[in-house]
Design a protein around this motif. Structure first.
Motif, PDB file in Angstrom:
ATOM      1  N   THR A  97     -75.386 -36.159 117.002  1.00  0.00           N
ATOM      2  CA  THR A  97     -74.030 -35.604 116.927  1.00  0.00           C
ATOM      3  C   THR A  97     -73.909 -34.205 117.521  1.00  0.00           C
ATOM      4  OG1 THR A  97     -74.466 -34.835 114.668  1.00  0.00           O
ATOM      5  CG2 THR A  97     -73.407 -36.987 114.918  1.00  0.00           C
ATOM      6  N   GLY A 103     -69.393 -38.956 118.094  1.00  0.00           N
ATOM      7  CA  GLY A 103     -69.744 -38.740 116.710  1.00  0.00           C
ATOM      8  C   GLY A 103     -69.884 -40.041 115.966  1.00  0.00           C
ATOM      9  N   GLU A 104     -69.986 -39.916 114.641  1.00  0.00           N
ATOM     10  CA  GLU A 104     -70.208 -41.132 113.853  1.00  0.00           C
ATOM     11  C   GLU A 104     -69.031 -42.091 113.899  1.00  0.00           C
ATOM     12  OE1 GLU A 104     -68.913 -38.068 110.631  1.00  0.00           O
ATOM     13  OE2 GLU A 104     -70.001 -38.069 112.528  1.00  0.00           O
ATOM     14  N   MET A 121     -77.260 -43.565 108.604  1.00  0.00           N
ATOM     15  CA  MET A 121     -76.550 -42.289 108.696  1.00  0.00           C
ATOM     16  C   MET A 121     -77.442 -41.170 108.173  1.00  0.00           C
ATOM     17  SD  MET A 121     -73.949 -40.703 109.687  1.00  0.00           S
ATOM     18  CE  MET A 121     -72.988 -39.213 109.439  1.00  0.00           C
ATOM     19  N   HIS A 124     -74.921 -34.892 108.723  1.00  0.00           N
ATOM     20  CA  HIS A 124     -73.825 -34.471 107.852  1.00  0.00           C
ATOM     21  C   HIS A 124     -72.524 -35.087 108.347  1.00  0.00           C
ATOM     22  CE1 HIS A 124     -71.363 -32.200 105.189  1.00  0.00           C
ATOM     23  NE2 HIS A 124     -70.776 -31.523 106.157  1.00  0.00           N
ATOM     24  N   THR A 125     -71.649 -35.408 107.420  1.00  0.00           N
ATOM     25  CA  THR A 125     -70.361 -35.981 107.782  1.00  0.00           C
ATOM     26  C   THR A 125     -69.245 -35.284 107.016  1.00  0.00           C
ATOM     27  OG1 THR A 125     -68.997 -37.992 107.743  1.00  0.00           O
ATOM     28  CG2 THR A 125     -70.680 -37.783 106.030  1.00  0.00           C
ATOM     29  N   HIS A 127     -66.383 -36.834 106.701  1.00  0.00           N
ATOM     30  CA  HIS A 127     -65.568 -37.921 106.169  1.00  0.00           C
ATOM     31  C   HIS A 127     -65.775 -38.052 104.658  1.00  0.00           C
ATOM     32  CE1 HIS A 127     -65.600 -39.412 110.449  1.00  0.00           C
ATOM     33  NE2 HIS A 127     -64.326 -39.526 110.136  1.00  0.00           N
ATOM     34  N   TRP A 132     -66.669 -44.242 104.088  1.00  0.00           N
ATOM     35  CA  TRP A 132     -67.899 -45.011 104.242  1.00  0.00           C
ATOM     36  C   TRP A 132     -67.892 -46.267 103.378  1.00  0.00           C
ATOM     37  CZ3 TRP A 132     -70.810 -43.854 108.230  1.00  0.00           C
ATOM     38  CH2 TRP A 132     -70.708 -42.577 108.768  1.00  0.00           C
TER      39      TRP A 132
END
Length: 374
Positions: A97, A103-104, A121, A124-125, A127, A132
């Motif tokens: 990323t 990105g994810e 994964m 860091h996210t 979201h 998820w």
């Protein structure tokens, strides 16, 4: 170009029989299978892998999302995951990323459109957990908390914190400085949370189970009456930040006699110690956390808490395989948001307490003593 019709004609069987043999679906007698395989070999027929995967509703592709492959931890982890998935007949598609515009979200879109079988994964996210948990396709979190029902694999960082603490306490450290990422990541799902000297009473849910090693270490040092400080060094991909921070540590604390950081930070610390005419291990002890190849290239061999990358990769691959094969559903995974009762004294002494965001499956770490500690 040779196709299945050519194989069927050569073998003297129907097109559907060739399809069953190629895709491995349905019953075909041994005699028929032998005829088809002989015809395929004679014609040098190569099955269309994409078509075969579509017939099985599989792509045999796993997306692996990490912050950056420049970091030795994620480079080592990615290599271990690739080996493990390959041994299971799966390929990996890497998303870094910090090193890519993608990105994810792009990978999740591919997963939902059945262009991948699952996602690991490990970054860091921003979201929320609902993002998820609503995907409805195989997702395995590595060293993070993504939400209730999302399986997570990681090292036993509470054990790691104890290993560091015991090493420094036994070696007579007086002032320990921990250097890591932004302290805000310790409570990134609850901006009102406060961590007071390892006290977990007000700890909010976090996506970072790795904070367990810092908080455990702080608690153990506090119990032993040893002074400690935590210094932020920037984001995971900010390598120059670690160099600058190690310089600042020695400018700020004239009594520091022990530093704990990732392999990158520990290596930079050794360089700073040598620049100041001090002796690593004798004047200032250094403990690295991760145990990658970088721990052997710092100028002196670093004492390191080593994560078991092969065991971590095997656990991730096993959990992913179970999800893909339908042997495990999201509803059967552990809820990773257990309550925390009391303070650090309740959560840490016997190892039974759990921080919010702790991994469902924990892999033990090992301590490697070397030149950088007494």
């Amino acid at each position: 170009m040779v196709g299945m019709r050519d194989v069927a004609k050569k073998a003297g069987v129907s097109l559907s029989t060739v399809s069953l043999v190629v895709n491995g679906t349905g019953y075909v007698s041994d005699d028929m299978r032998s005829k088809v395989q002989a015809a395929m070999k004679s014609l040098d027929y190569i099955p269309n892998e994409l078509a075969r995967n579509l017939a099985h509703n599989r792509t045999n592709m796993i997306g692996v999302i990490v912050p950056t492959i420049r970091h030795p931890f994620f480079a080592t982890l990615t290599a271990a995951l690739q080996r493990e998935f390959s041994a299971r007949g799966l390929r990996t598609m890497l998303c870094s990323t910090a090193d890519s515009d993608k990105g994810e979200a792009d990978y999740v879109d591919m997963l939902q459109r059945h262009m991948m079988d699952g996602i690991v994964m490990a970054a860091h996210t921003a979201h929320p957990s609902g993002y998820w948990t609503s995907i409805g396709r195989p997702v395995v979190a590595f060293d993070r908390y993504l939400g209730p029902g999302i399986p997570s694999i990681g090292s036993d960082h509470e054990q790691g914190g104890r290993l560091v603490a015991r090493t420094l306490i036994d070696a007579g450290a007086h002032h320990v400085v921990m250097v890591g990422g932004p302290r805000s990541q310790f409570h990134d799902l609850d901006s009102g949370a406060v961590f007071r000297s390892g006290d977990l009473a007000e700890a909010g849910v976090t996506t970072f189970p790795t904070i367990r090693y810092y908080l455990t270490l702080e608690h153990e040092l506090n119990e032993a009456g040893i002074a400690y400080d935590y210094v932020e060094a920037g984001e995971v991909a900010d390598f120059q930040g670690y160099s600058d921070t190690m310089h600042d540590v020695f400018e700020r604390f004239d009594d520091v006699d022990a530093v704990v950081s990732s392999d990158i930070g520990a290596s930079q610390c050794v360089q700073e110690i040598l620049r100041r005419g001090l002796r690593p291990g004798a004047d200032v002890q250094v403990v690295a956390y991760d145990g990658t190849y970088l721990a052997d290239t710092a100028g002196v061999r670093l004492t390191a808490v080593c994560q078991d990358f092969d065991a971590l990769a095997a656990a991730v691959a096993s959990r992913m395989n179970a999800l893909i094969e339908g042997e495990e559903s999201s509803s059967s995974t552990t809820d990773l948001n257990p309550p925390v009762s009391g303070g650090a004294g309740d959560a840490f002494p016997d190892g039974d307490g759990r921080l919010p965001g702790s991994a469902a499956e924990l892999i033990p770490l090992t301590l490697r003593k070397a030149e950088s500690t007494r």
